[in-house]
Motif scaffolding. Sequence first.
Motif, PDB file in Angstrom:
ATOM      1  N   VAL A 165      -4.075   2.926   5.368  1.00 46.39           N
ATOM      2  CA  VAL A 165      -3.189   2.089   4.555  1.00 46.39           C
ATOM      3  C   VAL A 165      -3.026   2.710   3.172  1.00 46.39           C
ATOM      4  CG1 VAL A 165      -2.845  -0.207   3.572  1.00 46.39           C
ATOM      5  CG2 VAL A 165      -3.897   0.044   5.831  1.00 46.39           C
ATOM      6  N   ARG A 166      -1.792   2.825   2.745  1.00 47.75           N
ATOM      7  CA  ARG A 166      -1.458   3.346   1.420  1.00 47.75           C
ATOM      8  C   ARG A 166      -1.088   2.163   0.515  1.00 47.75           C
ATOM      9  NH1 ARG A 166      -4.151   6.504   2.675  1.00 47.75           N
ATOM     10  NH2 ARG A 166      -3.762   8.195   4.098  1.00 47.75           N
ATOM     11  N   PRO A 167      -1.330   2.297  -0.791  1.00 44.92           N
ATOM     12  CA  PRO A 167      -0.956   1.198  -1.703  1.00 44.92           C
ATOM     13  C   PRO A 167       0.516   0.803  -1.561  1.00 44.92           C
ATOM     14  CG  PRO A 167      -2.304   2.800  -2.855  1.00 44.92           C
ATOM     15  CD  PRO A 167      -2.002   3.394  -1.495  1.00 44.92           C
ATOM     16  N   SER A 168       1.381   1.773  -1.305  1.00 42.50           N
ATOM     17  CA  SER A 168       2.817   1.488  -1.171  1.00 42.50           C
ATOM     18  C   SER A 168       3.137   0.682   0.092  1.00 42.50           C
ATOM     19  CB  SER A 168       3.611   2.796  -1.156  1.00 42.50           C
ATOM     20  OG  SER A 168       3.201   3.610  -0.056  1.00 42.50           O
ATOM     21  N   GLU A 169       2.199   0.612   1.046  1.00 45.85           N
ATOM     22  CA  GLU A 169       2.427  -0.127   2.292  1.00 45.85           C
ATOM     23  C   GLU A 169       1.902  -1.557   2.240  1.00 45.85           C
ATOM     24  OE1 GLU A 169       2.133   3.380   5.611  1.00 45.85           O
ATOM     25  OE2 GLU A 169       0.249   2.704   4.708  1.00 45.85           O
ATOM     26  N   VAL A 170       1.166  -1.898   1.196  1.00 49.76           N
ATOM     27  CA  VAL A 170       0.559  -3.222   1.100  1.00 49.76           C
ATOM     28  C   VAL A 170       1.621  -4.317   1.107  1.00 49.76           C
ATOM     29  CG1 VAL A 170      -0.769  -4.754  -0.423  1.00 49.76           C
ATOM     30  CG2 VAL A 170      -1.593  -2.438   0.069  1.00 49.76           C
ATOM     31  N   LYS A 171       2.722  -4.115   0.401  1.00 49.97           N
ATOM     32  CA  LYS A 171       3.779  -5.145   0.370  1.00 49.97           C
ATOM     33  C   LYS A 171       4.328  -5.413   1.764  1.00 49.97           C
ATOM     34  CE  LYS A 171       5.329  -5.579  -4.286  1.00 49.97           C
ATOM     35  NZ  LYS A 171       6.363  -5.500  -5.282  1.00 49.97           N
ATOM     36  N   LYS A 172       4.413  -4.370   2.591  1.00 53.42           N
ATOM     37  CA  LYS A 172       4.888  -4.546   3.965  1.00 53.42           C
ATOM     38  C   LYS A 172       3.924  -5.443   4.747  1.00 53.42           C
ATOM     39  CE  LYS A 172       6.663  -1.002   6.051  1.00 53.42           C
ATOM     40  NZ  LYS A 172       6.878   0.250   6.787  1.00 53.42           N
ATOM     41  N   VAL A 173       2.618  -5.229   4.589  1.00 57.02           N
ATOM     42  CA  VAL A 173       1.624  -6.067   5.262  1.00 57.02           C
ATOM     43  C   VAL A 173       1.724  -7.507   4.756  1.00 57.02           C
ATOM     44  CG1 VAL A 173      -0.851  -6.486   5.610  1.00 57.02           C
ATOM     45  CG2 VAL A 173       0.042  -4.139   5.697  1.00 57.02           C
ATOM     46  N   ILE A 174       1.880  -7.663   3.449  1.00 51.89           N
ATOM     47  CA  ILE A 174       1.984  -9.006   2.875  1.00 51.89           C
ATOM     48  C   ILE A 174       3.237  -9.713   3.391  1.00 51.89           C
ATOM     49  CG2 ILE A 174       2.394 -10.297   0.730  1.00 51.89           C
ATOM     50  CD1 ILE A 174       0.540  -8.203  -0.652  1.00 51.89           C
ATOM     51  N   GLU A 175       4.383  -9.047   3.279  1.00 51.67           N
ATOM     52  CA  GLU A 175       5.647  -9.691   3.650  1.00 51.67           C
ATOM     53  C   GLU A 175       5.763  -9.937   5.146  1.00 51.67           C
ATOM     54  OE1 GLU A 175       8.588  -7.146   1.872  1.00 51.67           O
ATOM     55  OE2 GLU A 175       8.013  -7.744  -0.156  1.00 51.67           O
ATOM     56  N   GLN A 176       5.458  -8.913   5.954  1.00 49.44           N
ATOM     57  CA  GLN A 176       5.654  -9.048   7.397  1.00 49.44           C
ATOM     58  C   GLN A 176       4.531  -9.822   8.075  1.00 49.44           C
ATOM     59  OE1 GLN A 176       6.691  -5.468   9.530  1.00 49.44           O
ATOM     60  NE2 GLN A 176       8.077  -4.807   7.937  1.00 49.44           N
ATOM     61  N   HIS A 177       3.270  -9.486   7.756  1.00 48.59           N
ATOM     62  CA  HIS A 177       2.154 -10.108   8.472  1.00 48.59           C
ATOM     63  C   HIS A 177       1.693 -11.408   7.814  1.00 48.59           C
ATOM     64  CE1 HIS A 177      -1.924  -9.475  10.698  1.00 48.59           C
ATOM     65  NE2 HIS A 177      -1.654 -10.749  10.538  1.00 48.59           N
ATOM     66  N   LEU A 178       1.280 -11.326   6.552  1.00 43.71           N
ATOM     67  CA  LEU A 178       0.683 -12.501   5.917  1.00 43.71           C
ATOM     68  C   LEU A 178       1.687 -13.623   5.674  1.00 43.71           C
ATOM     69  CD1 LEU A 178      -1.677 -10.689   3.393  1.00 43.71           C
ATOM     70  CD2 LEU A 178      -2.184 -11.492   5.715  1.00 43.71           C
ATOM     71  N   LEU A 179       2.900 -13.278   5.281  1.00 41.00           N
ATOM     72  CA  LEU A 179       3.922 -14.303   5.039  1.00 41.00           C
ATOM     73  C   LEU A 179       4.802 -14.550   6.257  1.00 41.00           C
ATOM     74  CD1 LEU A 179       4.997 -13.294   1.419  1.00 41.00           C
ATOM     75  CD2 LEU A 179       3.549 -15.221   2.091  1.00 41.00           C
ATOM     76  N   GLY A 180       5.135 -13.484   6.990  1.00 39.35           N
ATOM     77  CA  GLY A 180       6.073 -13.604   8.104  1.00 39.35           C
ATOM     78  C   GLY A 180       5.444 -13.831   9.463  1.00 39.35           C
ATOM     79  N   GLY A 181       4.136 -13.600   9.573  1.00 41.97           N
ATOM     80  CA  GLY A 181       3.469 -13.827  10.846  1.00 41.97           C
ATOM     81  C   GLY A 181       3.701 -12.755  11.898  1.00 41.97           C
ATOM     82  N   CYS A 182       4.247 -11.606  11.492  1.00 42.77           N
ATOM     83  CA  CYS A 182       4.517 -10.511  12.427  1.00 42.77           C
ATOM     84  C   CYS A 182       3.633  -9.317  12.083  1.00 42.77           C
ATOM     85  CB  CYS A 182       5.980 -10.079  12.362  1.00 42.77           C
ATOM     86  SG  CYS A 182       7.113 -11.360  12.892  1.00 42.77           S
ATOM     87  N   ILE A 183       2.871  -8.868  13.061  1.00 44.96           N
ATOM     88  CA  ILE A 183       2.000  -7.713  12.857  1.00 44.96           C
ATOM     89  C   ILE A 183       2.847  -6.476  12.590  1.00 44.96           C
ATOM     90  CG2 ILE A 183       0.377  -6.193  14.066  1.00 44.96           C
ATOM     91  CD1 ILE A 183      -0.649  -8.740  15.495  1.00 44.96           C
ATOM     92  N   VAL A 184       2.407  -5.630  11.665  1.00 46.98           N
ATOM     93  CA  VAL A 184       3.122  -4.393  11.336  1.00 46.98           C
ATOM     94  C   VAL A 184       2.674  -3.332  12.356  1.00 46.98           C
ATOM     95  CG1 VAL A 184       3.672  -2.722   9.539  1.00 46.98           C
ATOM     96  CG2 VAL A 184       3.075  -5.072   8.903  1.00 46.98           C
ATOM     97  N   GLN A 185       3.422  -3.232  13.441  1.00 40.66           N
ATOM     98  CA  GLN A 185       3.038  -2.404  14.587  1.00 40.66           C
ATOM     99  C   GLN A 185       2.722  -0.959  14.225  1.00 40.66           C
ATOM    100  OE1 GLN A 185       2.599  -3.404  17.812  1.00 40.66           O
ATOM    101  NE2 GLN A 185       3.074  -5.522  17.291  1.00 40.66           N
TER     102      GLN A 185
END
Length: 94
Positions: free
Chosen positions: A61-81
């Motif tokens: 995991v890169r710092p630049s990818e954290v927002k993707k995990v937050i938006e897609q997984h933690l907020l959106g409920g979709c695992i970042v495949q």
Amino acid sequence: MKTVRVCQNRTCKKQGAVKVLAAFEENPVSEVTVISSSCLGQCGNGPMVLVLPEMVWYSNVRPSEVKKVIEQHLLGGCIVQQMLYHRFHPQVKS
């Protein structure tokens, strides 16, 4: 309540885990606790991020990818495949 564990052991730290943890802490999500973790036992594949209670493992995991995990997984409920750790989440071939 979800918990995000970000490994802060030696190997993950060398691979940038301190910045990954900071990126999660700079973007708080209600109902989600972010904690630094001791070794998650997957050295060499980090920084490792483990989302509980679902037991979803993200590797490299890169710092630049954290927002993707937050938006897609933690907020959106979709695992970042594309970020899943292959050892625990083998890719399904179609």
